[in-house]
Design an enzyme around this catalytic site. Structure first.
Site, PDB file in Angstrom:
ATOM      1  N   GLU A  27       0.818  -1.228   0.000  1.00  0.00           N
ATOM      2  CA  GLU A  27       0.000   0.000   0.000  1.00  0.00           C
ATOM      3  C   GLU A  27       0.848   1.273   0.000  1.00  0.00           C
ATOM      4  O   GLU A  27       0.647   2.167   0.824  1.00  0.00           O
ATOM      5  CB  GLU A  27      -0.964  -0.001   1.196  1.00  0.00           C
ATOM      6  CG  GLU A  27      -1.985  -1.105   1.094  1.00  0.00           C
ATOM      7  CD  GLU A  27      -3.091  -1.045   2.148  1.00  0.00           C
ATOM      8  OE1 GLU A  27      -3.011  -0.224   3.079  1.00  0.00           O
ATOM      9  OE2 GLU A  27      -4.047  -1.838   2.033  1.00  0.00           O
ATOM     10  N   GLU A  46      -5.611  -8.227  -0.572  1.00  0.00           N
ATOM     11  CA  GLU A  46      -6.286  -7.958   0.706  1.00  0.00           C
ATOM     12  C   GLU A  46      -7.756  -7.701   0.403  1.00  0.00           C
ATOM     13  O   GLU A  46      -8.082  -6.733  -0.295  1.00  0.00           O
ATOM     14  CB  GLU A  46      -5.694  -6.744   1.433  1.00  0.00           C
ATOM     15  CG  GLU A  46      -4.357  -7.034   2.078  1.00  0.00           C
ATOM     16  CD  GLU A  46      -3.880  -5.927   3.010  1.00  0.00           C
ATOM     17  OE1 GLU A  46      -4.721  -5.285   3.675  1.00  0.00           O
ATOM     18  OE2 GLU A  46      -2.660  -5.686   3.026  1.00  0.00           O
TER      19      GLU A  46
HETATM   20  O1  AHR Z   1      -5.155  -5.978   6.954  1.00  0.00           O
HETATM   21  C1  AHR Z   1      -5.063  -4.857   7.767  1.00  0.00           C
HETATM   22  C2  AHR Z   1      -4.356  -3.693   7.101  1.00  0.00           C
HETATM   23  O2  AHR Z   1      -5.154  -3.226   6.065  1.00  0.00           O
HETATM   24  C3  AHR Z   1      -3.045  -4.010   6.435  1.00  0.00           C
HETATM   25  O3  AHR Z   1      -1.972  -3.923   7.308  1.00  0.00           O
HETATM   26  C4  AHR Z   1      -2.939  -2.935   5.394  1.00  0.00           C
HETATM   27  O4  AHR Z   1      -2.197  -3.361   4.271  1.00  0.00           O
HETATM   28  C5  AHR Z   1      -4.370  -2.590   5.071  1.00  0.00           C
HETATM   29  O5  AHR Z   1      -4.600  -1.231   5.098  1.00  0.00           O
END
Ligand code: AHR
Length: 503
Positions: A172, A291
């Site tokens: 990210e 994610e």
């Molecule tokens: O999964 C939780 C968080 O969400 C992770 O650390 C990050 O990559 C995202 O913003």
């Protein structure tokens, strides 16, 4: 309500890549410490790994697990987590305001992945670090022997290389919350140079460049364009991240949010193909939705913990307790990922244990399954083969943020060798059951083998260590008439309908 699904043998979307059922474990909250690892727990082995947790992880049959972050990785020094455990430093993890003991590092996690029958997807720190450290870590993990870092690994007791094939180039990096946040141009150049250097060490690795952290980022989708313009020929995947939640207490709207995921995937695919065209490249870029999940129950509490609480080891963070309604949404998200099987080749349910997770643990006590465990388990178990193009007809509704939302969300996967088609379907209607008519063209005769479902009167029902209130039940197999199978789907339900085909 009536709905119709027509499946034709020769019309397919693409093969399901097993890596669509990947997951994620970050050094965050209790994911690692008191999650997968709890020395002294009655169910832990001599390395401190909880066998009850491992059992549940194995049940989900997860092909590959992303590690060690997430936001955590952007300040991580991997060297802290190798060598004698008693000598490992305790560090401040700036991402989650947590004390990191480093008891678990890459060697321990690789050993745990082997026990879980999973591969490791390793992320490198491109926040506070760069090309050299990524190379050092790759050398430590993948080179057999005879160089400084490979021999260092061997001196730490890991004689065999870990052969980690999939590497994420940071996490990210578009997010201002990220330690070492970068502009698209800064990140694109760094990712490109890191990729090139890493491939010189191990040409067989697959690399994932960071896309946007969420589709509402102001830099989306120009971030994707700029990053890929810098890295197109040097990476194999572009990542997408997105979490969903019912922030307005509006169930019809919440159940429609997979539309957002669908749009996000379509836009990213278009940007990838635009850059492909700009570069006159024959290469197709694949997507890693590394994610995704529902995440909103814990948001307010976690803001407070991250800002105000004293630094502590393994604090309780992001421990969303999921409802039946959340499981239905996870079902629609799984269906959406499957419907993009031609481009989305990896997707990580974030996360796996305790932190926005399907598996929860009580320190010193039980491991238990959340509601979202069920749809993920079903998809991982039965979505093997080819995703078929589905022509569907059903009524639609308008919600607060979405128009023309079909009450039926569905996909179908054909497992040719097994002679099975599995239809995954969510009935979004909160009060009307649906009769789903499935017509199969070119498959021979079809009959329902089994109908699994998740439903109930209370959409807010949750599981706990004491009680599994939301579990899979057997649904009605319906009936067959003139080659069409009619299957009843209860109101607000997740359904897995397994058909047997006979030539
Ligand atoms: O999964 C939780 C968080 O969400 C992770 O650390 C990050 O990559 C995202 O913003």
């Amino acid at each position: 309500m009536k709905a119709k699904l027509i499946l034709e043998k020769d019309f397919s979307v693409g093969q399901v890549d097993r890596r669509l059922f990947a997951s994620f474990i970050e050094h965050l909250g209790r994911a690692v410490y008191t999650g997968i690892y709890e020395p002294g727990h009655p169910n832990s082995d001599s390395n401190g790994f909880r066998q009850d947790v491992l059992q549940l992880v194995k049940e989900l049959n997860i092909p590959i697990i992303r590690y060690p972050g997430g936001n955590f990785v952007s300040g991580y020094r991997w060297e802290d987590g190798v060598g004698p455990i008693s000598e490992r430093p305790r560090r401040l993890d700036l991402a989650w305001r947590t004390l990191e003991t480093n008891e678990i590092g890459v060697n321990e996690f690789a050993a745990w992945c082997r026990l879980a029958n999973s591969q490791l997807m390793m992320a490198v720190n491109l926040g506070t670090r760069g090309v050299q450290d990524a190379c050092n870590l790759l050398e430590y993990c993948n080179i057999e022997k005879g160089s400084y870092y490979s021999d260092l690994r061997r001196s730490h007791g890991a004689t065999e290389p870990h052969h980690i094939k999939t590497w994420c180039l940071g996490n990210e990096m578009d997010g201002p919350w990220q330690t070492g946040h970068k502009t698209a141009q800064e990140y694109g150049r760094l990712a490109c140079e890191t990729a090139r250097a890493m491939r010189k060490i191990d040409p067989d690795i697959k690399l994932v460049a960071c896309g946007s952290s969420v589709c509402t980022m102001p830099t989306f989708p120009s971030w994707e364009d700029e990053v890929l313009t810098n890295t197109y020929e040097d990476v194999d995947f572009l990542s997408l991240h997105q979490y969903f939640g019912d922030r307005c207490s509006n169930t019809p709207d919440y159940l429609a949010q997979s539309i957002e995921m669908d749009r996000f995937i379509r836009t990213v695919t278009s940007v990838c193909d635009y850059v492909k065209a700009k570069k006159r490249s024959p290469k197709t870029m694949y997507l890693s939705f590394d994610e995704w999940n529902v995440w909103y129950h814990s948001s307010a509490e976690e803001e407070d913990i991250i800002k105000n609480h004293p630094w502590g080891v393994a604090p309780k963070l992001l421990e969303d307790i999921y409802t039946l309604e959340d499981a239905l949404v996870v079902g629609t998200l799984l269906i959406t990922l499957l419907n993009h099987a031609d481009r989305v080749k990896m997707a990580c349910l974030a996360q796996l244990v305790n932190v926005i997770a399907p598996i929860m643990t009580v320190p010193g006590g039980k491991a238990w399954k959340q509601t979202i465990f069920e749809p993920f388990f079903h998809a991982s178990q039965y979505a093997n083969g080819t995703v078929l193009q589905t022509a569907s007809v059903c009524e639609k509704y308008d919600s607060k943020n979405y128009c023309d939302v079909p009450y039926l969300e569905s996909t179908a996967v054909w497992n040719e060798p097994a002679g099975e088609i599995t239809v995954f379907a969510v009935n979004r209607s909160l009060n009307e059951p649906m009769e789903l008519a499935c017509r199969f063209d070119g498959f021979g005769s079809c009959r329902v083998l089994e109908h699994l479902q998740l439903c109930g009167n209370d959409l807010k029902a949750v599981n706990s260590a004491e009680k599994a209130a939301v579990t899979t039940a057997l649904g009605d197999n319906g009936y067959e008439e003139n080659g069409t199978c009619f299957v009843p789907l209860p109101a607000a339900s997740w359904n897995v309908i397994r058909f047997k085909t006979e030539p």
